[in-house]
Write an enzyme that holds these catalytic residues in place. Structure first.
Site, mmCIF file in Angstrom:
data_model
loop_
_atom_site.group_PDB
_atom_site.id
_atom_site.type_symbol
_atom_site.label_atom_id
_atom_site.label_comp_id
_atom_site.label_asym_id
_atom_site.label_seq_id
_atom_site.Cartn_x
_atom_site.Cartn_y
_atom_site.Cartn_z
ATOM 1 N N ASP A 116 1.583 -2.515 3.781
ATOM 2 C CA ASP A 116 0.361 -1.088 3.935
ATOM 3 C C ASP A 116 1.063 -0.108 3.818
ATOM 4 O O ASP A 116 2.544 -0.031 3.413
ATOM 5 C CB ASP A 116 -0.357 -1.215 5.689
ATOM 6 C CG ASP A 116 0.479 -0.836 6.522
ATOM 7 O OD1 ASP A 116 1.283 0.418 6.491
ATOM 8 O OD2 ASP A 116 1.060 -1.382 8.000
ATOM 9 N N ILE A 117 0.297 1.332 3.258
ATOM 10 C CA ILE A 117 0.857 2.536 3.087
ATOM 11 C C ILE A 117 1.754 2.831 3.579
ATOM 12 O O ILE A 117 2.358 3.173 3.037
ATOM 13 C CB ILE A 117 -0.244 2.906 2.287
ATOM 14 C CG1 ILE A 117 0.211 4.154 1.803
ATOM 15 C CG2 ILE A 117 -1.297 3.673 3.750
ATOM 16 C CD1 ILE A 117 -0.983 5.655 1.159
#
Length: 304
Positions: A116-117
């Site tokens: 994820d970011i």
């Protein structure tokens, strides 16, 4: 391309496209369903077979099958910074993990899993769609290791729950190993292992114990450990010995690879040692049990 009146021959079309480095098998199946693929001028359907001699096109553009025919397999390791997303394109214009990868002719880099970011660390990319599909499939139970900084007081009860398993919104989940790596104040580091890669799974497991993840970094995928010298936003080729071990872990045969550097021994907190010796399979069996587990229960815990 086969028809109902001809016996099956060649390989499934999605496997050929994945082997040519266009994407994972699942992604290629979607392209076929969307009508984007033709074989010898005819629109392809799921279940069709083909060979390297057929003329295959995507959106009218011919597909180069040299990579598929030669069976060459490349894998690179990328050290993802926080703030990058794992999509090829982002409508919001955010940087992606593909922006800094080396350019390819006639094929694409396929990400083996996602982060994820807000998560940093190791992402593997390959030109072999079949290898990517198998490494991401939960049935092969490929181990991922993360370094995670936890904000809050982690109790023995928390650790026991995370070993035995908790119920998340998308099903049961558990860590196969947890090692306390120290820390000070309200923040403490742990190294944890999983045998699957569901969305935000590491964070959600800790959140199930009312604990907050303040930093998260993937440090290992299967036998490949992120090199100490690899800075954020940098990539490097993975050694042939490590690539062959990846393939062996998902029941694929070794493939030709260009010579790459010889790696020095590396370790992770959970005890895996990688020799990097050319042609030798890394000693994945050197992994030691977590101190939180009961004696004699490590093997059972890891493969439940």
């Amino acid at each position: 391309m086969t028809t109902e009146t001809t016996p099956p021959q060649g390989e499934k079309l999605q496997k050929i496209l994945a082997g040519a480095g266009l994407g994972s098998r699942r992604e290629m199946e979607r392209w076929i369903s969307e009508g984007r693929i033709t074989v010898n001028g005819e629109k392809a359907s799921l279940g069709d077979r083909a060979s390297a001699e057929d003329k295959i096109a995507v959106d009218g553009r011919p597909v180069k099958l040299e990579t598929y025919a030669s069976k060459i397999r490349r894998v690179i390791a990328y050290n993802k910074p926080e703030g990058e997303i794992c999509s090829r394109h982002d409508p919001e214009g955010r940087p992606t993990v593909f922006d800094r990868l080396p350019k390819l002719q006639g094929e694409r880099w396929i990400a083996i899993g996602r982060l994820d970011i807000n998560t940093s660390g190791l992402i593997l990319f390959t030109t072999d769609g079949e290898l990517a599909s198998r490494l991401m499939h939960p049935s092969y139970q490929v181990e991922r290791e993360y370094a995670v900084r936890i904000m809050g007081n982690v109790t023995e009860k928390n650790v026991k729950n995370l070993f035995e398993g908790v119920e998340l919104e998308d099903g049961p989940a558990r860590f196969t190993d947890i090692v306390d790596s120290g820390g000070s104040g309200i923040n403490r580091w742990f190294h944890v292992c999983l045998l699957e890669g569901r969305n935000r799974e590491v964070r959600r497991l800790w959140e199930s114990q009312e604990l907050k993840v303040s930093r998260l970094k993937r440090v290992r995928f299967a036998n490949v450990i992120i090199p100490d010298h690899l800075r954020m936003g940098q990539w490097e080729e993975v050694d042939k010995g490590e690539i062959d071990a990846l393939a062996d872990a998902v029941q694929l045969t070794p493939a030709p690879n260009a010579p790459t550097r010889r790696a020095s021994p590396r370790h992770t907190k959970t005890g895996l040692k990688i020799t990097g010796a050319r042609g030798n399979k890394p000693a994945a069996s050197k992994k030691r049990p977590s101190p939180h587990k009961k004696p004699g229960s490590f093997k059972k815990n890891r493969h439940q």
